[in-house]
Design an enzyme around this catalytic site. Structure first.
Site, PDB file in Angstrom:
ATOM      1  N   CYS B 138       0.826  -1.205   0.000  1.00  0.00           N
ATOM      2  CA  CYS B 138       0.000   0.000   0.000  1.00  0.00           C
ATOM      3  C   CYS B 138       0.860   1.255   0.000  1.00  0.00           C
ATOM      4  CB  CYS B 138      -0.936  -0.008   1.206  1.00  0.00           C
ATOM      5  SG  CYS B 138      -2.360  -1.042   0.882  1.00  0.00           S
ATOM      6  N   ASN B 203       0.273  -4.415  -6.137  1.00  0.00           N
ATOM      7  CA  ASN B 203      -0.527  -3.537  -5.313  1.00  0.00           C
ATOM      8  C   ASN B 203      -0.748  -2.266  -6.128  1.00  0.00           C
ATOM      9  OD1 ASN B 203      -1.555  -1.889  -3.086  1.00  0.00           O
ATOM     10  ND2 ASN B 203      -0.748  -3.507  -1.769  1.00  0.00           N
ATOM     11  N   CYS B 346     -13.154  -0.697 -44.417  1.00  0.00           N
ATOM     12  CA  CYS B 346     -12.749   0.700 -44.172  1.00  0.00           C
ATOM     13  C   CYS B 346     -13.957   1.627 -44.258  1.00  0.00           C
ATOM     14  CB  CYS B 346     -11.700   1.113 -45.201  1.00  0.00           C
ATOM     15  SG  CYS B 346     -11.204   2.853 -45.069  1.00  0.00           S
ATOM     16  N   CYS B 381       6.091   2.156 -45.412  1.00  0.00           N
ATOM     17  CA  CYS B 381       5.568   1.541 -44.184  1.00  0.00           C
ATOM     18  C   CYS B 381       6.660   0.797 -43.426  1.00  0.00           C
ATOM     19  CB  CYS B 381       4.423   0.582 -44.531  1.00  0.00           C
ATOM     20  SG  CYS B 381       3.762  -0.293 -43.098  1.00  0.00           S
TER      21      CYS B 381
END
Lengths: 451, 434
Positions: B138, B203, B346, B381
């Site tokens: 904690c 946590n 698309c 790309c």
């Protein structure tokens, strides 16, 4: 007898509560949370198709993003920068054939972003807070006459005022707003919205509106050209088309535009008379508006008859379905041949069934009658050129011919709205005409001053 | 037949869905409701020494919402149990007696002294609880008093306290780890060295949820002041997945049982954590958002997915994705992928184009013959996956491997052999700087 089914033309077919319900907002406004959820559906498209589909090119993805980020006032500003009547357009635009038709969400799920409702959400806030988007430039000393205080004239006057010019608007009717005030179905612009918007627009200053001024009567184009540095014509269409059949002058036969105007100006619709049986002839927005309002006033049977098919109707599919869900029967491929009467009053309309042959409508030889206490003609309006005088303004197909910047054949005269050739009979298109003309006038005056 | 029964450190539960130590497991009434709803186990809300702590009386929770108020992230500043040890122990004993088939693990946080731990352990043991979880996680409140994440952030303390516990109880010991640390493996290794039977993580993450721009204070705030709290919910899942995977594949801790925590909201989240090596999962925020009923979806969904994959028991897929988590340096640099846009799917929003154009490699067209048309240019790309990430239509843009020919971007032939950073001839830094 049941009041709703009482024969003839009479008022009070429905209770005050029913009338109030029928003539409130067709689409209730979005609350803040609904607006956030709807705004979240916008994809913020690149080079967005909705913007291209808007005649005034409002930056729709930007204003929706501004709603999403809790800058609703900013959203309103984005809208009004492009379209000073963004509030009216949010309510009256056939968005289903403009921005919302172009929305890419249609491809994905047949459900566009509710752009019109979001636009209303933003513009309502701006007007509630009474915030002006534009600041008026220093006075130029130039004076421009605008004929017609409808969407085209007001948009033109506003943009001219922004640039610092002095504008005088000449309006034939007692109120400004044009078709927003007189010609649109009441449930689309309730709560006196048209007048509130006019007030908001005039707050910019530098605009004087003179009512009761008709071109060719109290004013002439010739005189305006002498008295002003420029003239913008935005007086709309002057007359309605007639059926050209026997019985057209019987009592109970009306021009739909006149009745809609009366209805819009009626302070209490419970006192507005309507027939038990109503026939509407035509297939455009006016036809739908009168048919639906007749039903909402309590007419028992409303039949809308159009000479061609559903596909050819000028009213959008959405408007057609609105009529149908309001209980209007739509009959297609039929032309009126006679209005039948008894004692000088219309009692029925006789139609011929027709088919299209090589584009022409040909009777099948079969006819039918539809009983009618009232007949509304909504088969289009015509521009009346007589008011223009002998100035030599060029027409095209019976309406004023315009070029780039909405300039006419006369160097100091511009025109826009329904009175120009190619006019689309749309508030939003009229606003764009006025805006473009104002920019053109401003450029022309600037160039003249520089020379 | 699919069997989702869970055995974690010998602690048996009818399913792998436990409620994490948190408000939902604070008292007998909540835990009973949870077991009735079908949860496999609970980790009881952290017990401390008497006298119990005092909580604030203002807001304990804050949230991040989506547009329709869907809860995306959550945070809290609640402390450990604010009830006496005795009350809690009595209820734990009662629950374990009422629900013998469910797992009941008790979370503990006492001062970092052996005497404190020695004192509390027999009391817990006496309840019949199945195990203990050491709350070293904690990040708020208790950490300011040298407990919680103040312990979890120092591996030596983690090891020390774990050892004390192992030496002083027969119960299995789970060490709950904080993510508020640079490298969670150091804490996990320490727990293992200390003899812990398992770790649980993560946590909550240190966080300020937002700023109230009117009050000029963190939101939510108490009397005009706010403090950092522990962030959890769906938003932290990726952080938790990474930390679980790191422990699962670390040579020193590989095989150390893990109970996974962190944004688990659906059966699929649970399956993902278990594929990365978790033996079971703990849930809190999802229950605090929707109530206990969600466990029905979790149990059914997990079973249906296992059935569709032919897994009969949880062990059949636990850890199956661990071998495929690797270091960057071992990724195959000869693998070439290009984005592919399915033109039928698309919707022409153009988002792929504008983000590629503005922020990446200018590899997607906007028009073809004057019409909107979005198509990947293979010669530009780099296969970065940005367009896939921003496309609003699922499966419209996919990454496709080039298996032959030449990469139009580099002009180099596709090489089918595997070559990573350490071996690739094009890499001038094949040896990482230490």
């Amino acid at each position: 007898m049941d009041k709703a089914r009482a024969p003839g033309v009479r008022a009070g077919r429905l209770s005050g509560e029913e009338i109030a319900r029928n003539f409130t907002d067709l689409h209730p406004p979005l609350d803040a949370h609904e607006a956030l959820v709807e705004a979240d559906r916008c994809y913020f498209c690149y080079d967005a198709p909705c913007v291209k589909a808007c005649p005034t090119e409002i930056d729709i993805p930007l204003f929706i993003r501004q709603i999403q980020t809790a800058d609703v006032v900013g959203a309103g500003e984005t809208i009004l920068q492009q379209n000073i009547m963004g509030g009216a357009c949010a309510r009256v635009c056939p968005t289903e054939t403009l921005c919302e038709e172009a929305c890419v969400r249609n491809l994905a799920e047949d459900k566009p972003v509710a752009i019109g409702l979001l636009q209303r959400h933003a513009t309502d806030r701006l007007m509630e807070e009474d915030r002006q988007v534009f600041e008026r430039a220093a006075p130029t000393g130039r004076r421009i006459a605008v004929v017609g205080a409808g969407p085209a004239g007001l948009a033109c006057a506003h943009r001219l005022a922004v640039h610092g010019h002095e504008v005088t608007v000449f309006e034939a009717r007692p109120k400004s707003g044009g078709l927003n005030e007189y010609g649109i179905a009441a449930y689309k612009l309730p709560d006196n919205f048209a007048q509130r918007e006019v007030e908001y627009i005039l707050e910019i200053g530098g605009i004087e509106v003179r009512h009761g001024q008709r071109l060719g009567h109290e004013i002439t184009l010739e005189q305006l050209r002498k008295d002003y540095d420029g003239v913008f014509l935005g007086m709309g269409l002057g007359s309605t088309n007639s059926l050209g059949v026997a019985g057209e002058s019987l009592e109970g036969v009306h021009d739909a535009v006149d009745t809609i105007a009366e209805l819009r100006q009626s302070p209490d619709l419970t006192g507005f008379p309507i027939g038990r049986r109503v026939v509407v002839i035509g297939g455009g927005m006016t036809a739908i508006d009168i048919a639906v309002q007749a039903r909402r006033l309590g007419a028992d049977e409303v039949t809308l008859v159009y000479r061609r098919g559903r596909e050819q109707m000028k009213a959008s599919r959405y408007e057609q379905e609105l009529a149908q869900t309001n209980g209007v029967r739509i009959v297609t491929w039929a032309v009126p041949t006679e209005v039948l009467g008894d004692g000088g009053r219309a009692t029925a309309v006789r139609f011929d069934h027709v088919v299209a042959e090589d584009g022409r409508l040909v009777s099948t030889g079969e006819s039918f009658e539809v009983a009618a206490d009232q007949v509304f003609k909504a088969i289009g309006q015509t521009f009346v050129a007589a008011g223009l005088g002998e100035a030599g303004l060029k027409l095209d197909g019976g309406r004023i011919a315009v070029g780039a910047g909405r300039c006419t054949s006369l160097p100091d005269v511009w025109a826009g709205g329904d009175c120009i050739a190619g006019g689309q009979d749309l508030t939003v298109a009229a606003v764009e005409d006025g805006k473009q003309a104002a920019e053109s006038i401003h450029r022309t005056l600037g160039a003249a001053a520089a020379a | 037949m699919v069997d989702i029964r869970n055995d974690f450190l010998g602690i048996k539960s009818p399913n792998p869905f436990w409620l994490a130590s948190a408000p939902p497991t604070d008292r007998i009434v909540n835990v009973t409701r949870a077991f009735k709803a079908g949860w496999g186990g609970v980790v009881w809300k952290t017990l401390g020494e008497d006298p119990p702590i005092v909580n604030v009386n203002g807001p304990r929770y804050g949230a991040i919402h989506g547009a329709d108020r869907r809860l995306i992230g959550f945070n809290n500043i609640e402390l450990i149990s604010d009830r006496t040890l005795q009350e809690n122990l009595r209820e734990i004993k009662q629950v374990k007696r009422d629900w013998p088939d469910r797992a009941v693990v008790v979370s503990l946080m006492v001062p970092c002294e052996e005497a404190s731990w020695k004192a509390v352990l027999p009391l817990v043991e006496e309840t019949g609880a199945d195990g203990i979880e050491l709350n070293f996680g904690c990040p708020h409140g208790m950490s300011e008093r040298g407990m919680g994440s103040a312990v979890g952030q120092v591996p030596e303390y983690v090891e020390m306290v774990a050892r004390w516990c192992k030496q002083n109880t027969r119960m299995p010991v789970i060490v709950k780890l904080t993510p508020n640390i640079t490298d969670v493996r150091f804490a996990a290794r320490a727990a293992k060295r200390g003899g812990a039977d398992a770790v649980s993580l993560i946590n909550t993450v240190n966080s300020i949820m937002g700023v109230d721009l009117d009050a000029m204070a963190p939101s939510p705030h108490t009397d005009g002041k706010g403090t950092h709290g522990g962030y959890c919910g769906p938003a932290v899942k990726p952080i938790a997945l990474h930390m679980v995977a790191d422990i699962a594949r670390d040579p020193e801790t590989a095989g150390l049982p893990i109970s996974a925590i962190g944004g688990i909201t659906t059966w699929k989240d649970a399956a993902e954590f278990m594929a990365l090596g978790a033996g079971n999962v703990q849930v809190c925020t999802a229950a605090m958002t929707y109530g206990f009923k969600i466990v029905e979806e979790m149990k059914a969904g997990l079973a249906h997915w296992m059935e569709s994959k032919g897994y009969e028991r949880l062990e059949d897929f636990i850890g199956k994705a661990v071998p495929n988590v690797t270091d960057w340096q071992f990724l195959n640099l000869n693998y070439v992928a290009k984005a592919r846009i399915d033109q039928d799917l698309c919707i022409k929003c153009g988002r792929c184009h504008i983000v590629c154009e503005d922020t990446s490699h200018q590899a997607i067209t906007a028009t073809k013959n004057g019409e909107r048309w979005f198509e990947v240019q293979d010669d530009e790309c780099v296969g970065c996956n940005l367009c896939v990430s921003v496309c609003p239509v699922e499966n419209c843009i996919t990454m496709e491997q080039l298996t032959e020919g030449v990469d139009p971007r580099t002009g180099r032939p596709i090489d089918p052999t595997y070559a990573n950073w350490t071996t690739h001839p094009n890499n001038p830094m094949s040896k990482a700087a230490e």
